[in-house]
Design a protein around this motif. Structure first.
Motif, short mmCIF file in Angstrom:
data_model
loop_
_atom_site.label_atom_id
_atom_site.label_comp_id
_atom_site.label_asym_id
_atom_site.label_seq_id
_atom_site.Cartn_x
_atom_site.Cartn_y
_atom_site.Cartn_z
N MET A 21 4.38 -4.75 91.20
CA MET A 21 4.41 -4.70 92.64
C MET A 21 5.33 -3.55 93.05
SD MET A 21 5.68 -7.57 95.46
CE MET A 21 6.88 -8.23 94.37
N ILE A 22 4.97 -2.91 94.17
CA ILE A 22 5.78 -1.83 94.73
C ILE A 22 6.39 -2.34 96.03
CG2 ILE A 22 5.76 0.54 95.60
CD1 ILE A 22 5.06 0.27 92.60
N ILE A 23 7.69 -2.11 96.19
CA ILE A 23 8.40 -2.48 97.41
C ILE A 23 8.83 -1.21 98.12
CG2 ILE A 23 10.46 -3.58 98.38
CD1 ILE A 23 10.27 -5.61 96.08
N VAL A 24 8.58 -1.16 99.42
CA VAL A 24 9.02 -0.04 100.25
C VAL A 24 9.96 -0.60 101.30
CG1 VAL A 24 8.32 1.83 101.81
CG2 VAL A 24 6.82 1.14 99.91
N TRP A 25 11.12 0.04 101.42
CA TRP A 25 12.10 -0.32 102.45
C TRP A 25 12.35 0.93 103.28
CZ3 TRP A 25 16.65 1.91 103.79
CH2 TRP A 25 17.44 1.22 104.70
N GLY A 26 12.42 0.77 104.58
CA GLY A 26 12.70 1.91 105.44
C GLY A 26 13.46 1.48 106.67
N GLU B 164 7.92 -3.61 102.99
CA GLU B 164 6.52 -3.65 102.56
C GLU B 164 6.44 -4.05 101.09
OE1 GLU B 164 4.70 0.20 103.23
OE2 GLU B 164 6.12 0.59 104.87
N GLU B 165 5.38 -4.74 100.73
CA GLU B 165 5.05 -5.03 99.34
C GLU B 165 3.61 -4.61 99.12
OE1 GLU B 165 5.72 -9.17 98.53
OE2 GLU B 165 7.88 -9.01 98.90
N TRP B 166 3.39 -3.83 98.06
CA TRP B 166 2.07 -3.33 97.72
C TRP B 166 1.72 -3.76 96.30
CZ3 TRP B 166 -0.99 -1.17 101.35
CH2 TRP B 166 -0.37 -0.82 102.55
N GLN B 167 0.46 -4.02 96.08
CA GLN B 167 0.00 -4.48 94.78
C GLN B 167 0.35 -3.50 93.66
OE1 GLN B 167 -4.33 -4.85 94.49
NE2 GLN B 167 -3.96 -6.95 93.78
N ASP B 168 0.17 -2.21 93.92
CA ASP B 168 0.46 -1.19 92.90
C ASP B 168 0.63 0.18 93.56
OD1 ASP B 168 -2.20 -0.38 93.48
OD2 ASP B 168 -2.98 -1.54 91.80
N THR B 169 0.95 1.17 92.75
CA THR B 169 1.18 2.52 93.25
C THR B 169 -0.07 3.09 93.90
OG1 THR B 169 2.83 2.87 91.53
CG2 THR B 169 1.98 4.83 92.60
N ALA B 170 -1.23 2.81 93.32
CA ALA B 170 -2.49 3.32 93.88
C ALA B 170 -2.71 2.82 95.31
CB ALA B 170 -3.66 2.93 92.99
N ALA B 171 -2.41 1.56 95.57
CA ALA B 171 -2.57 1.01 96.92
C ALA B 171 -1.62 1.69 97.89
CB ALA B 171 -2.34 -0.50 96.90
N ILE C 23 11.59 3.46 97.73
CA ILE C 23 10.44 2.83 97.08
C ILE C 23 10.90 2.32 95.72
CG2 ILE C 23 8.10 3.17 96.22
CD1 ILE C 23 7.85 5.48 98.26
N TYR C 24 10.55 1.05 95.43
CA TYR C 24 10.96 0.41 94.19
C TYR C 24 9.76 -0.20 93.48
CZ TYR C 24 15.48 0.44 96.61
OH TYR C 24 16.61 0.81 97.28
N ARG C 25 9.82 -0.24 92.19
CA ARG C 25 8.86 -0.99 91.38
C ARG C 25 9.56 -2.32 91.06
NH1 ARG C 25 4.68 0.98 89.17
NH2 ARG C 25 5.52 3.09 89.09
#
Length: 98
Positions: free
Chosen positions: A1-6, A54-61, A90-92
């Motif tokens: 999972m990818i986490i984005v904080w801003g 934000e949470e994203w399934q993967d880097t591609a998303a 951005i974090y994995r």
């Protein structure tokens, strides 16, 4: 999972417009493939600070999200209205079983 904080800082004059833009962006982004969570909050200690999570399934998303024209439009509008330089990290991440 990818986490984005801003986070961004808004002036009193631009706060309502930035919140409206941010909510529209979050609601649109939630419908994109691979979006697990997308939210915006106002910092409890600084009511002019807007925080994104934000949470994203993967880097591609996430890369697909960044390529969406509406996402690029949002970033341009946001930068024109915010008081300070936007922050983004951005974090994995992996879930921890306890």
């Amino acid at each position: 999972m990818i986490i984005v904080w801003g986070a961004i800082e808004a002036s009193e004059q631009n706060l309502a417009e930035l919140l409206a833009l941010s909510l529209a962006h979050v609601r649109r982004s939630r419908l994109e493939p691979g979006c697990i969570q997308h939210s915006v909050q106002i910092d409890a200690e600084n009511p002019h600070r807007i925080v994104f999570y934000e949470e994203w399934q993967d880097t591609a998303a996430l890369q697909t999200h960044f390529a969406v024209p509406a996402s690029n439009d949002f970033v341009r509008q946001l930068r024109a209205l915010c008081q300070t330089t936007p922050e983004m990290k951005i974090y994995r991440a992996e879930p921890v079983e306890m």
